[in-house]
Scaffold this motif. Structure first.
Motif, PDB file in Angstrom:
ATOM      1  N   UNK A  22      29.739  53.896  11.810  1.00  0.00           N
ATOM      2  CA  UNK A  22      30.543  54.752  10.915  1.00  0.00           C
ATOM      3  C   UNK A  22      31.611  55.521  11.699  1.00  0.00           C
ATOM      4  N   UNK A  25      34.229  53.167  12.855  1.00  0.00           N
ATOM      5  CA  UNK A  25      34.987  52.693  11.693  1.00  0.00           C
ATOM      6  C   UNK A  25      36.000  53.760  11.252  1.00  0.00           C
ATOM      7  N   UNK A  26      35.545  54.996  11.209  1.00  0.00           N
ATOM      8  CA  UNK A  26      36.440  56.076  10.766  1.00  0.00           C
ATOM      9  C   UNK A  26      37.633  56.240  11.720  1.00  0.00           C
ATOM     10  N   UNK A  29      39.865  53.378  11.090  1.00  0.00           N
ATOM     11  CA  UNK A  29      40.518  53.516   9.790  1.00  0.00           C
ATOM     12  C   UNK A  29      41.652  54.545   9.860  1.00  0.00           C
ATOM     13  N   UNK A  92      41.105  56.063   0.965  1.00  0.00           N
ATOM     14  CA  UNK A  92      39.911  56.904   0.836  1.00  0.00           C
ATOM     15  C   UNK A  92      39.016  56.401  -0.305  1.00  0.00           C
ATOM     16  N   UNK A  95      36.984  53.091   0.010  1.00  0.00           N
ATOM     17  CA  UNK A  95      35.889  53.044   0.963  1.00  0.00           C
ATOM     18  C   UNK A  95      34.550  53.361   0.308  1.00  0.00           C
ATOM     19  N   UNK A  96      33.543  53.031   1.057  1.00  0.00           N
ATOM     20  CA  UNK A  96      32.186  53.356   0.606  1.00  0.00           C
ATOM     21  C   UNK A  96      31.984  54.837   0.872  1.00  0.00           C
ATOM     22  N   UNK A  97      31.905  55.586  -0.206  1.00  0.00           N
ATOM     23  CA  UNK A  97      31.771  57.038  -0.071  1.00  0.00           C
ATOM     24  C   UNK A  97      30.341  57.424  -0.443  1.00  0.00           C
ATOM     25  N   UNK A  98      29.813  58.274   0.378  1.00  0.00           N
ATOM     26  CA  UNK A  98      28.447  58.724   0.090  1.00  0.00           C
ATOM     27  C   UNK A  98      28.463  59.565  -1.188  1.00  0.00           C
ATOM     28  N   UNK A 100      28.859  62.023  -3.633  1.00  0.00           N
ATOM     29  CA  UNK A 100      29.437  63.370  -3.671  1.00  0.00           C
ATOM     30  C   UNK A 100      29.952  63.630  -5.078  1.00  0.00           C
ATOM     31  N   UNK A 108      38.358  65.652  -0.915  1.00  0.00           N
ATOM     32  CA  UNK A 108      38.282  64.736   0.228  1.00  0.00           C
ATOM     33  C   UNK A 108      39.466  63.794   0.258  1.00  0.00           C
ATOM     34  N   UNK A 111      42.732  65.668   1.396  1.00  0.00           N
ATOM     35  CA  UNK A 111      42.859  65.973   2.821  1.00  0.00           C
ATOM     36  C   UNK A 111      42.979  64.701   3.660  1.00  0.00           C
ATOM     37  N   UNK A 112      42.248  63.661   3.255  1.00  0.00           N
ATOM     38  CA  UNK A 112      42.339  62.409   4.013  1.00  0.00           C
ATOM     39  C   UNK A 112      43.704  61.749   3.815  1.00  0.00           C
ATOM     40  N   UNK A 115      46.005  63.405   6.035  1.00  0.00           N
ATOM     41  CA  UNK A 115      45.793  62.948   7.421  1.00  0.00           C
ATOM     42  C   UNK A 115      46.423  61.568   7.630  1.00  0.00           C
ATOM     43  N   UNK A 131      37.080  66.297  13.367  1.00  0.00           N
ATOM     44  CA  UNK A 131      35.959  65.542  12.765  1.00  0.00           C
ATOM     45  C   UNK A 131      34.877  65.266  13.800  1.00  0.00           C
TER      46      UNK A 131
ATOM     47  N   UNK B  11      36.459  67.571   8.180  1.00  0.00           N
ATOM     48  CA  UNK B  11      35.272  66.898   8.731  1.00  0.00           C
ATOM     49  C   UNK B  11      34.383  66.355   7.615  1.00  0.00           C
ATOM     50  N   UNK B  13      35.239  65.642   4.561  1.00  0.00           N
ATOM     51  CA  UNK B  13      35.908  64.540   3.845  1.00  0.00           C
ATOM     52  C   UNK B  13      35.806  63.241   4.635  1.00  0.00           C
ATOM     53  N   UNK B  16      32.408  61.580   4.768  1.00  0.00           N
ATOM     54  CA  UNK B  16      31.985  60.903   3.540  1.00  0.00           C
ATOM     55  C   UNK B  16      32.364  59.431   3.546  1.00  0.00           C
ATOM     56  N   UNK B  17      33.306  59.102   4.438  1.00  0.00           N
ATOM     57  CA  UNK B  17      33.690  57.682   4.540  1.00  0.00           C
ATOM     58  C   UNK B  17      32.680  56.991   5.448  1.00  0.00           C
ATOM     59  N   UNK B  18      32.061  55.994   4.921  1.00  0.00           N
ATOM     60  CA  UNK B  18      31.058  55.268   5.700  1.00  0.00           C
ATOM     61  C   UNK B  18      31.160  53.771   5.435  1.00  0.00           C
ATOM     62  N   UNK B  19      30.518  53.054   6.283  1.00  0.00           N
ATOM     63  CA  UNK B  19      30.418  51.608   6.042  1.00  0.00           C
ATOM     64  C   UNK B  19      29.173  51.379   5.194  1.00  0.00           C
TER      65      UNK B  19
END
Lengths: 172, 333
Positions: A22, A25-26, A29, A92, A95-98, A100, A108, A111-112, A115, A131, B11, B13, B16-19
């Motif tokens: 992860x 990957x971030x 990305x 953003x 992507x696979x977002x947990x 929330x 999110x 802000x992303x 960025x 981060x 951070x 945000x 929260x991005x994951x594989x």
């Protein structure tokens, strides 16, 4: 002479992938602003890890090594890109977002997106600092830049991030 | 500023991005497959290349060593041919003095284009004729009267210092050959429609003005002498006189022309008037007596009777209205 036959064990590699995929990957990305390229980059970084024979003293050392390799790999990818990448502000969401809340998702994304809109040299520094929580010295070492350059990038990056964030916010 | 950034929760945000778990599994699989494949190729390819390159180099060295040994012992062999080609001295021996001169001359002249008003003549090749000690040139001629099929020129290399250039033409129907004698390499040729003649203008030395003209009617038979060539042009002239040191010398009609043969010792001055009013006073350039040639000015030298004198002035005869030599009119129309 380096031993070209060296390959890390599958279990060892799987553990590292599980742990740092992860993060890597971030970083990829953020630097590449493209999901497919970032996923390919993650694979390449872990292949390099698999073939890297020197032992790591501690876990933090391993993580820093992986981040440095990822940053350098992404720089190479960017250098070889024939066409300047277009910024797609759906990165953003795609992507696979947990799990929330919608509000968190909105914040999110804002802000992303801000960025992603920064130049690459600011994106990577801002990401590693805010981060991943690395210090200026560590970032300078990872990116192969001077401390003052990192400080300057952080300073400008903050300003630009806020500016972009506010612009995006007003637009919404 | 720092607080404002923190408020953005960058951070959170980003984290929260994951594989997805599936993608992580795919990455594990791909890394293990590709990583091990790469290692195999990295490990084996350079070794293979090294082995192949070494084997090739070794074979080549062995072949050369064996080849050299066989050649040393036997003088020649199947493999020795390769070495012989490089060591055969006959190639360099062939470049004797004569050939060197030939090659040098050939280089100078081949490719020269003699451009005339009505045709162009290009020297394309040269062959050394050891019987007559001369170079035979092949000439490509374009634009000339089509009845002439062949054309070749040759340089008398036995008299290189004179650099005489000969041109031979053959027609399709018969064996008419015309030789033109030039005074040097380069120059130009022109076909005179009115006089039905070919004029050869040749430079005495590179950079000189045209100094020699040869003229010949096509209908004539083999003619090699210059005065004969010139005769044809002036057959309409009845008589001409040249004043020489106070003494009038009668010159036969054939003896006058531009670049003509003068059968006398010396001319002090010649004046040629043209239709357009232009008057030229050509300078006597030199003389020619069969075997010797040297540059001379008429006033400074004393050619012998029978010498041929050339002028460095060339004009179309049909435009000439008057010729005056030493102040006296020789020709007028």
């Amino acid at each position: 002479m380096a031993n070209k036959c060296f390959v890390r064990q599958k279990d060892e590699v799987d553990d590292v992938i599980e742990k740092y995929a992860d993060t890597i990957y971030r970083i990829c990305l953020v630097m590449l602003r493209n999901i497919e390229d970032a996923e390919d980059a993650v694979q390449d970084v872990f292949i390099k890890y698999m073939q890297y024979e020197k032992p790591f003293n501690e876990e933090e050392h391993k993580k820093a090594w992986l981040i440095t390799v990822a940053v350098n790999h992404c720089k190479n990818v960017l250098r070889n890109r024939s066409i300047r990448d277009k910024i797609n502000l759906t990165i953003f969401e795609k992507n696979y977002i947990t799990k929330i809340t919608d509000e968190e998702k909105q914040d999110g994304k804002a802000v992303m997106d801000a960025l992603f809109l920064l130049d690459e040299k600011y994106r990577s520094v801002m990401y590693l600092f805010y981060v991943e929580g690395y210090g200026i010295k560590e970032i300078a070492k990872m990116l192969g830049k001077g401390i003052s350059a990192i400080k300057m990038r952080l300073k400008k990056g903050r300003l630009m991030l806020l500016e972009k964030y506010l612009c995006e916010d007003e637009r919404e | 500023m720092e607080d404002k950034i923190k408020e953005l929760k960058l951070k959170e945000a980003a984290n929260n991005i994951r594989l997805s778990p599936e993608k992580i599994e795919n990455i594990k699989k791909a890394v293990n497959e590709k990583g091990r494949k790469n290692i195999v190729s990295k490990r084996t390819l350079p070794k293979r290349r090294y082995v192949i390159a070494s084997a090739f180099a070794l074979c080549l060295m062995l072949f050369l060593i064996i080849d050299m040994c066989i050649y040393k012992v036997l003088g020649s062999s199947a493999t020795g041919i390769i070495i012989q080609k490089f060591t055969d001295k006959s190639i360099t021996e062939a470049y004797d003095e004569e050939s060197a001169e030939y090659i040098s001359s050939k280089r100078q002249i081949i490719g020269d284009i003699i451009t005339g008003e009505y045709f162009q003549c290009k020297i394309v090749d040269a062959v050394y004729d050891d019987v007559f000690d001369r170079l035979i040139y092949s000439v490509n001629i374009t634009g000339i009267d089509k009845e002439y099929a062949e054309c070749e020129g040759y340089l008398d290399s036995g008299n290189m210092e004179r650099n005489r250039f000969f041109l031979k033409l053959k027609n399709k129907s018969g064996n008419i050959e015309v030789f033109f004698v030039g005074g040097g390499r380069g120059g130009r040729m022109e076909y005179d429609e009115i006089e039905n003649s070919l004029c050869v203008y040749v430079k005495q030395n590179p950079g000189d003005e045209n100094c020699f003209i040869g003229l010949k009617k096509w209908a004539g038979s083999d003619i090699t002498a210059q005065y004969d060539i010139k005769l044809d042009i002036f057959d309409k002239i009845e008589s001409l006189k040249v004043s020489y040191e106070g003494t009038d010398i009668t010159i036969t009609p054939f003896a006058l022309g531009i670049g003509r043969t003068y059968d006398y010792h010396e001319i002090n001055e010649i004046e040629i008037s043209y239709k357009n009013g232009y008057v030229s006073r050509p300078i006597l350039y030199g003389y020619f007596n069969d075997l010797e040639y040297e540059s001379l000015h008429a006033k400074e030298n004393s050619p012998n009777p029978g010498d041929v004198i050339y002028f460095n002035e060339v004009r179309d005869i049909k435009d000439i209205t008057m010729i005056r030599v030493n102040g006296k009119i020789l020709y007028k129309r």
